[in-house]
Design an enzyme around this catalytic site. Sequence first.
Site, short mmCIF file in Angstrom:
data_model
loop_
_atom_site.label_atom_id
_atom_site.label_comp_id
_atom_site.label_asym_id
_atom_site.label_seq_id
_atom_site.Cartn_x
_atom_site.Cartn_y
_atom_site.Cartn_z
CD GLU A 222 -2.92 0.97 2.36
OE1 GLU A 222 -2.61 0.41 3.41
OE2 GLU A 222 -4.06 1.40 2.13
CE LYS A 238 -9.18 -0.45 5.53
NZ LYS A 238 -8.21 -1.25 6.23
#
Lengths: 352, 177
Positions: A222, A238
Amino acid sequence: MHSAVLESFEKKDFLNFVRAVSGIWETDALFSGAGYTGENVSVCYILPISSYAVTGRESVSGLRRFINSDDKETYGFLAYDLGLSLKDVHTDKKLMTDPGLFKKYAAYARHCGQRLTIESDCPVILEKALIAYETYSPTPPNMSAADVKCNMTRQDYVGKVKEVIEYIRDGHTYQLNLSMMFEAETYEKPYDIWAHTAEMNPAPFYALFKFNEGHILSTSPERFIKVSDRKVLSQPIKGTLRFKEYYPELEQKLTESVKESAELSMIVDLIRNDISETCEVGSVEVLEHKSVMCVDDLLQMYSSVCGTLKDGKDVLDLLFSAFPGGSVTGCPKKRSMELIDSLEPHSRGVYC
Amino acid sequence: MKLLLIDNNDSFTYNLYHLIIRNTGFDTCVLPYDKLPMCDNLEYDAFVISPGPGHPSEYIYYSEIFNTGKPVFGVCLGMQIINLHFAGEVTRLEGCRHGVTLPAEYNKEFIDVAVYNSLYCSLVPDVFEIISKSVNVPMWIKHKEQPIAGVQFHPESFLTKNGGRILTDAFSSIGII
């Protein structure tokens, strides 16, 4: 400035270079594994010559002076513990003394494509680093499963999740990241473990950083924040789908899931907020919402939240205002961090 | 027009701040909720109450704002604070929903609006007109006599279509625009 270039240099060679140089000097590194578009630069930071310890909110101007004191690249970390004080979250837990550290180095080795370029003001460092690499013969570390201990049982964790759901029903949080801590003993060298893991489980953001008497080994798919030419990019992740065998329709299955989409949308709204404090009005937008990438046997959704820094604000203002990243806290951030502090038995230290 | 946007330690406040400035150009200040008792209300022409965590009864500093007689607009928790101030009730919503859109009826059409909804206004007193509802959940209320209104949904979310138009409609209904 002296430099040396090595051609036909693969990612695997870079990892060995880091391991070789670590044997003679304190060495830190960033590594981007194969298979992730847009991320293809890795850097080996050799022999720190100066450092700056972050102690709190007030460190932002000192850190800015440290970074701008010369044109050398600065590398460092901020811990979750710093985030607690930035967001005025009270804790009774014992925290790290320096919740952040940044360094500048005597030499930098940058890997891009198949080329490694080493630069330093000191020719002896270049020479020694090259000799260390040429004479280095890697031995794989013994990664057999050690006795791994966790600070919560499954039952503890499920109990805490049930508490979180009650907090959600009462509107205290909409989403919360509840972590647990694992511990294991090993006698392997940290950079061997790091390089081996980076090779076996590639990810776009690997980091190795010596801190006090230990090393931080970090791997993540990420991107929290990138700024170039005052353009801000944050890519929260997510929404997850595990698969045994990949087929293209799986991506649709993930992006059409109401639950997984909601999870991502919440954090996108939070990240928009977090960069908006330091970005120009009208510049913040969401691009490629619900993009999908593959990490090991998981499909992960992510989005790109973009903006432009407003006049008078720089990347450090942005970093200190948006830290810690929303995908490891929850939403709204402050109340979620207070709940995390009361629910998790550990302090998070560098984890964020 | 000088606006005060009161931030209830929320993670959407600056989205609302951008939406307000982009659509109205008003001089807007953001003030953390904890600083509200020290604030000189006379400096501002209207107030916006942000979303935020928890039950509106936790937020006890707002009565001064309502006593000014100036326009007040609330979003999510902000609307619940308004509702509670006028003796409404706010309770848990069965099947709470977050980060999704719902169709809400407005001006005889349905608009897709984003919700982050654990609690809802379960009793809206008669002093309010309910402008929009989604099933049984009041989504937009407006005081019948005073310049006060609130929305349960989030016009500042990227999931809400035409959030700017909704905001300016709400502002003009209470004389901010």
